[in-house]
Motif scaffolding. Sequence first.
Motif, PDB file in Angstrom:
ATOM      1  N   GLY A   1       3.015   4.059  -3.363  1.00 40.18           N
ATOM      2  CA  GLY A   1       4.408   3.438  -3.700  1.00 40.18           C
ATOM      3  C   GLY A   1       5.027   2.274  -2.695  1.00 40.18           C
ATOM      4  N   ASP A   2       4.194   1.997  -1.695  1.00 45.93           N
ATOM      5  CA  ASP A   2       4.718   1.096  -0.736  1.00 45.93           C
ATOM      6  C   ASP A   2       4.693  -0.248  -1.300  1.00 45.93           C
ATOM      7  N   VAL A   3       5.573  -1.231  -1.035  1.00 48.42           N
ATOM      8  CA  VAL A   3       5.246  -2.730  -1.773  1.00 48.42           C
ATOM      9  C   VAL A   3       4.488  -3.509  -0.490  1.00 48.42           C
ATOM     10  N   LEU A   4       3.380  -4.038  -1.339  1.00 43.34           N
ATOM     11  CA  LEU A   4       2.458  -4.758  -0.298  1.00 43.34           C
ATOM     12  C   LEU A   4       2.597  -6.039  -0.453  1.00 43.34           C
TER      13      LEU A   4
ATOM     14  N   ASN B   1       7.579 -10.151  -8.899  1.00 43.75           N
ATOM     15  CA  ASN B   1       7.276  -8.887  -9.272  1.00 43.75           C
ATOM     16  C   ASN B   1       6.354  -8.055  -7.907  1.00 43.75           C
ATOM     17  N   GLU B   2       7.377  -7.283  -7.625  1.00 43.40           N
ATOM     18  CA  GLU B   2       6.703  -6.327  -6.318  1.00 43.40           C
ATOM     19  C   GLU B   2       5.421  -5.713  -6.859  1.00 43.40           C
ATOM     20  N   ILE B   3       4.463  -5.821  -6.044  1.00 42.83           N
ATOM     21  CA  ILE B   3       3.239  -5.075  -6.132  1.00 42.83           C
ATOM     22  C   ILE B   3       3.166  -3.778  -5.348  1.00 42.83           C
ATOM     23  N   GLU B   4       3.218  -2.734  -6.024  1.00 42.53           N
ATOM     24  CA  GLU B   4       3.015  -1.530  -5.001  1.00 42.53           C
ATOM     25  C   GLU B   4       1.705  -0.846  -4.830  1.00 42.53           C
ATOM     26  N   SER B   5       1.482  -0.237  -3.946  1.00 40.81           N
ATOM     27  CA  SER B   5       0.109   0.399  -3.460  1.00 40.81           C
ATOM     28  C   SER B   5       0.021   1.619  -4.345  1.00 40.81           C
ATOM     29  N   GLU B   6      -0.985   2.030  -5.180  1.00 40.57           N
ATOM     30  CA  GLU B   6      -1.306   3.067  -5.760  1.00 40.57           C
ATOM     31  C   GLU B   6      -2.159   4.143  -4.920  1.00 40.57           C
ATOM     32  N   ILE B   7      -2.308   3.495  -3.863  1.00 39.94           N
ATOM     33  CA  ILE B   7      -3.363   4.743  -2.899  1.00 39.94           C
ATOM     34  C   ILE B   7      -2.477   4.565  -1.502  1.00 39.94           C
ATOM     35  N   SER B   8      -2.911   5.698  -0.908  1.00 35.54           N
ATOM     36  CA  SER B   8      -2.472   5.678   0.679  1.00 35.54           C
ATOM     37  C   SER B   8      -3.721   5.311   1.644  1.00 35.54           C
ATOM     38  N   GLY B   9      -3.512   4.536   2.666  1.00 37.54           N
ATOM     39  CA  GLY B   9      -4.672   4.346   3.345  1.00 37.54           C
ATOM     40  C   GLY B   9      -4.198   3.353   4.400  1.00 37.54           C
TER      41      GLY B   9
END
Length: 162
Positions: free
Chosen positions: A116-119, A129-137
């Motif tokens: 969910g973090d914006v990358l 358009n904000e691109i959010e992470s679909e994974i943690s890492g």
Amino acid sequence: MDLKEIQNLIKFVSNSGVAEVKLETGDIKITIRTTLEGNTPDITYVQQAPMQQTMNQATPAQQQVPVQPVVSAPVVVADETSKYVTIKSPMIGTFYRKPAPDKPAFAEVGTSISKGDVLCVVEAMKLFNEIESEISGKIVKILVDDMSPVEFDQPLFLVDPS
């Protein structure tokens, strides 16, 4: 229409899945044919229509210039990067690493990210358009330069999910 615009049009048509596109603008006629997998590629012709004939000038003959279709090579993932997850662009647009020119980048190499973090931001048709992470890492590599055009499904980041 210059050669770069024609090449960009060929790339766009080959990525779109359309079988054939015909374009006529002014004195230029362009036909681009793509093939399905397994078939041999067609040759694309750029044809210039004859200009108006003047008293002292003969009509130029139609020219057919073969243009080789652009076929992208399959992406081969090396063994050392196979453990990484690739975050790809969900749309065509312009890639921005910062929310504004005077703000810090959303993510840097080595940054730990959560789902969910914006990358980054991809601007398409004046919409950001904000691109959010679909994974943690952890971000291992940023694959695109800031303010660069990106295509649909183009890799943007390599993330180590461990």
